[in-house]
Design a protein around this motif. Structure first.
Motif, mmCIF file in Angstrom:
data_model
loop_
_atom_site.group_PDB
_atom_site.id
_atom_site.type_symbol
_atom_site.label_atom_id
_atom_site.label_comp_id
_atom_site.label_asym_id
_atom_site.label_seq_id
_atom_site.Cartn_x
_atom_site.Cartn_y
_atom_site.Cartn_z
ATOM 1 N N MET A 136 0.970 -1.345 -0.180
ATOM 2 C CA MET A 136 -0.165 -0.124 0.005
ATOM 3 C C MET A 136 0.946 1.290 0.078
ATOM 4 S SD MET A 136 -2.917 -1.210 -0.220
ATOM 5 C CE MET A 136 -3.777 0.294 -0.210
ATOM 6 N N ARG A 138 1.133 5.597 0.254
ATOM 7 C CA ARG A 138 0.183 6.744 0.589
ATOM 8 C C ARG A 138 1.295 7.925 -0.169
ATOM 9 N NH1 ARG A 138 -2.396 7.126 5.455
ATOM 10 N NH2 ARG A 138 -1.403 9.130 5.537
ATOM 11 N N GLU A 140 1.511 11.895 0.260
ATOM 12 C CA GLU A 140 1.155 13.226 0.914
ATOM 13 C C GLU A 140 1.935 14.593 0.402
ATOM 14 O OE1 GLU A 140 2.610 12.234 4.900
ATOM 15 O OE2 GLU A 140 1.489 10.795 5.422
ATOM 16 N N LEU A 146 -2.869 14.059 3.288
ATOM 17 C CA LEU A 146 -3.188 12.630 2.428
ATOM 18 C C LEU A 146 -3.852 13.054 1.037
ATOM 19 C CD1 LEU A 146 -2.859 9.727 1.816
ATOM 20 C CD2 LEU A 146 -5.021 9.381 3.127
ATOM 21 N N LYS A 148 -3.864 10.848 -1.885
ATOM 22 C CA LYS A 148 -3.910 9.542 -2.607
ATOM 23 C C LYS A 148 -3.289 8.552 -2.019
ATOM 24 C CE LYS A 148 -4.118 7.666 -7.198
ATOM 25 N NZ LYS A 148 -3.797 7.651 -8.606
ATOM 26 N N THR A 149 -3.849 7.299 -2.032
ATOM 27 C CA THR A 149 -3.494 6.066 -1.488
ATOM 28 C C THR A 149 -3.749 4.978 -2.961
ATOM 29 O OG1 THR A 149 -5.567 5.386 -0.398
ATOM 30 C CG2 THR A 149 -3.876 6.312 0.776
ATOM 31 N N ASP A 151 -2.971 0.775 -4.131
ATOM 32 C CA ASP A 151 -2.221 -0.628 -3.884
ATOM 33 C C ASP A 151 -1.415 -1.030 -5.067
ATOM 34 O OD1 ASP A 151 -1.666 -3.257 -3.485
ATOM 35 O OD2 ASP A 151 -3.804 -3.932 -3.193
ATOM 36 N N TRP A 164 3.857 6.685 -9.257
ATOM 37 C CA TRP A 164 2.625 7.453 -8.726
ATOM 38 C C TRP A 164 2.248 8.302 -9.936
ATOM 39 C CZ3 TRP A 164 2.808 13.045 -6.473
ATOM 40 C CH2 TRP A 164 1.466 13.325 -6.503
ATOM 41 N N GLN A 169 -6.813 11.364 -5.527
ATOM 42 C CA GLN A 169 -7.753 10.355 -5.397
ATOM 43 C C GLN A 169 -8.901 10.376 -6.374
ATOM 44 O OE1 GLN A 169 -6.739 8.293 -2.603
ATOM 45 N NE2 GLN A 169 -7.723 6.590 -3.851
ATOM 46 N N LYS A 182 4.968 7.366 1.112
ATOM 47 C CA LYS A 182 5.109 6.217 2.149
ATOM 48 C C LYS A 182 4.600 4.688 1.791
ATOM 49 C CE LYS A 182 4.583 9.431 5.960
ATOM 50 N NZ LYS A 182 4.021 9.912 7.159
ATOM 51 N N GLU A 193 5.622 -0.366 8.008
ATOM 52 C CA GLU A 193 5.962 0.691 7.134
ATOM 53 C C GLU A 193 7.518 0.412 6.563
ATOM 54 O OE1 GLU A 193 6.189 5.433 6.943
ATOM 55 O OE2 GLU A 193 4.654 4.437 8.108
#
Length: 236
Positions: A136, A138, A140, A146, A148-149, A151, A164, A169, A182, A193
């Motif tokens: 996952m 993340r 920032e 935050l 966007k997140t 998988d 990315w 999102q 992250k 993490e």
């Protein structure tokens, strides 16, 4: 002088005391501001020592040779240190020439914070201790918010590249700037993490700072990064 080292001459001082006294009399040099005791000073002191020795207990040949060898060793170490300094300077210059070829190229350096360019995405490298089924990621912004997140899927152990697309999102492009990547996943049933490295463009090379280390000025980084910290060199 017992053993040719601690005889007390007519001055009433031992060889060691005379050596200390002579060293204290040496004035700081204009170049370094330090007190330097040269080989000539040792030889002068040795001559004085011989002229004041006890005639009934003269310095033996073996003691004399030992003292001369000590003087030669001190002088040799001094010359060797100068040669090492010259070699170190030459190596630093060589590193600088090699580092100059990195200007305009992307390099991978430790740290989760990277710079996103306008209309583009951002890549990072995640170090995984073992295989992860679902990595996952993340994203920032510079304020720690935050944006966007996603998988990244299953990843093997070791260094794994994640990318990315530069959108939030909702699929909207985000402005250029500093963003933090992250990454986390399940290891032995627990969420963990992982350490992340990001890419940055080399703007310039710095010399003569940080104790001879070659430093790189990177786009988006406030402080320069040592050349030794570069993990990978990317495209120009």
């Amino acid at each position: 002088m017992a053993g040719g080292v601690n005889n007390v001459g007519q001055s009433g001082l031992s060889y060691v005391d005379q050596l200390k006294s002579l060293q204290e009399q040496k004035k700081p040099t204009e170049e370094t501001g330090k007190k330097n005791l040269k080989q000539e000073d040792f030889l002068s002191l040795l001559t004085k020592q011989l002229s004041q020795q006890d005639p009934f207990k003269p310095v033996g040949n073996d003691k004399m040779i030992a003292q001369m060898a000590s003087f030669a060793t001190v002088d040799g170490i001094g010359k060797m240190n100068k040669q090492f300094e010259s070699l170190n300077s030459s190596m630093t210059s060589n590193k600088a020439l090699q580092a100059s070829s990195l200007v305009g190229r992307d390099v991978l350096v430790p740290g989760a914070a990277g710079t996103k360019q306008e209309g583009k995405g951002m890549a990072a490298m995640v170090n995984l201790p073992q295989h992860v089924d679902n990595l996952m990621v993340r994203i920032e912004d510079a304020h720690g918010q935050l944006v966007k997140t996603f998988d990244a899927g299953a990843k093997p152990g070791g260094d794994s590249r994640v990318e990315w697309d530069g959108k939030d999102q909702n699929g909207q492009p985000l402005p250029a700037g500093r963003y933090k990547v992250k990454a986390a996943g399940m290891v032995d049933g627990q969420s963990k993490e992982f350490s992340v490295s990001t890419y940055a463009n080399v703007n310039s090379v710095l010399l003569g700072k940080d104790k001879g280390n070659v430093l790189l000025n990177l786009a988006g980084h406030e402080s320069p990064v040592r050349l030794a910290e570069v993990l990978e060199v990317g495209k120009a």
